[in-house]
Design a protein around this motif. Structure first.
Motif, PDB file in Angstrom:
ATOM      1  N   PRO A   1       8.847  -2.715   2.966  1.00 28.06           N
ATOM      2  CA  PRO A   1       7.440  -3.019   2.656  1.00 28.06           C
ATOM      3  C   PRO A   1       6.988  -2.506   1.490  1.00 28.06           C
ATOM      4  N   ASP A   2       6.281  -3.034   0.243  1.00 28.46           N
ATOM      5  CA  ASP A   2       5.332  -1.811  -0.841  1.00 28.46           C
ATOM      6  C   ASP A   2       4.114  -0.921  -0.305  1.00 28.46           C
ATOM      7  N   LEU A   3       3.521  -1.419   0.942  1.00 28.50           N
ATOM      8  CA  LEU A   3       2.932  -0.882   1.190  1.00 28.50           C
ATOM      9  C   LEU A   3       2.805  -1.129   2.933  1.00 28.50           C
ATOM     10  N   ILE A   4       2.245   0.086   3.571  1.00 30.09           N
ATOM     11  CA  ILE A   4       2.213   0.113   4.922  1.00 30.09           C
ATOM     12  C   ILE A   4       0.787   0.041   5.649  1.00 30.09           C
ATOM     13  N   ILE A   5      -0.064  -0.674   6.136  1.00 33.43           N
ATOM     14  CA  ILE A   5      -0.800  -0.098   6.501  1.00 33.43           C
ATOM     15  C   ILE A   5      -0.917   0.549   8.246  1.00 33.43           C
TER      16      ILE A   5
END
Length: 308
Positions: A111-115
């Motif tokens: 991933p390039d972003l984790i929420i």
């Protein structure tokens, strides 16, 4: 936003993960690359500033995944509750189910972003994999949460536009419904498992935000008194009628039954006797994101106006 009940049979215990919060929400469009959507932006998260991609392409969402979907951003991993929601099936084709316990799988998804939610475990370890932003459930209301996700994803304008439009459409629908059922008519929202029945306040999903906040419909006095604080309230069969409105919205889980519906107590409730019961699918109504809110707004408008 997804709202859960620890006691309810859907294992409604991870709730915080998908919801957003207590009052509002938003939607959007497909991501487009532009000069303003390249590189990184600084997002002011609860934990402090986080450098995140301006145009993320591989998002893992353990929280707020439905909010991300509504803005058209690409997901590669979501929590299991989002994955099993029938409203998102088509949009999640090929998207992996992940959890906070399986960091190896998250790593594999690159991933390039984790929420995530602040309740999730391993947030520090997730931050070593990709920029990670965590939200505290309930800190923002249901519409504010959508706008906040829009800020994170560089889609704030789209998110706010949906919020404004939803408020207008819901208020108009509420006026139509009140013209049909009467300004002072009350509505209760019930849900059940195999042993219990629950009544909901105005911010626990199941369409409660739509009915009470956005449409402005009224809840019975006992619901206002006993349920607004905790969000939901377990009822004994003897008290079912005490919390029943002139109309009832009944959240049902497929394949689940409760013997109370065969009792004279239930059958004797005026709304039940008059056929003023609207049923909704529990699995499709435990979030308060734009897709769910639009679905329930349409359903409620059509069904209330069709009732006797």
């Amino acid at each position: 936003m997804r709202k859960w009940l620890a006691p309810i049979a859907l294992t409604l215990a991870l709730v915080l993960s998908a919801c957003g919060s207590k009052n509002d929400s938003s939607g959007g469009s497909e991501p487009t690359a532009s000069p303003a959507a390249t590189g990184t932006i600084t997002y002011q998260a609860e934990s402090g500033p986080v450098e995140v991609p301006a145009n993320p392409q591989r998002i893992v969402a353990l929280a707020s995944a439905p909010n991300v979907l509504s803005l058209g951003l690409p997901l590669v991993g979501v929590d299991e509750w989002t994955g099993k929601n029938p409203l998102f099936t088509d949009k999640l084709a090929g998207v992996e189910i992940v959890s906070e316990e399986n960091l190896e799988k998250i790593v594999e998804l690159d991933p390039d972003l984790i929420i995530a939610g602040t309740h999730n475990k391993n947030l520090d370890k997730m931050a070593e994999i990709a920029p990670t932003v965590a939200y505290t459930w309930g800190k923002l209301d249901y519409l504010q949460q959508q706008v906040e996700i829009g800020k994170l994803l560089n889609k704030e304008a789209e998110a706010q536009a949906w919020v404004d439009d939803f408020k207008t459409r819901a208020a108009e629908a509420g006026e139509q419904i009140k013209a049909k059922i009467g300004e002072d008519s009350t509505v209760s929202v019930y849900e059940y498992d195999a042993k219990n029945i629950y009544v909901f306040g105005n911010n626990w999903a199941r369409g409660t935000e739509v009915l009470y906040q956005a449409m402005g419909l009224k809840m019975p006095e006992n619901v206002t008194k006993d349920v607004l604080g905790p969000g939901y309230y377990a009822l004994s069969s003897e008290k079912l009628g005490d919390y029943a409105g002139d109309y009832i919205v009944l959240s049902q889980t497929k394949g689940m039954s409760n013997p109370v519906f065969e009792t004279e107590t239930w059958k004797g409730i005026p709304a039940v006797k008059a056929g003023r019961v609207i049923t909704i699918d529990t699995e499709a109504s435990t979030y308060s994101d734009p897709t769910t809110l639009d679905h329930l707004l349409k359903l409620f408008t059509e069904q209330f106006l069709a009732l006797p």
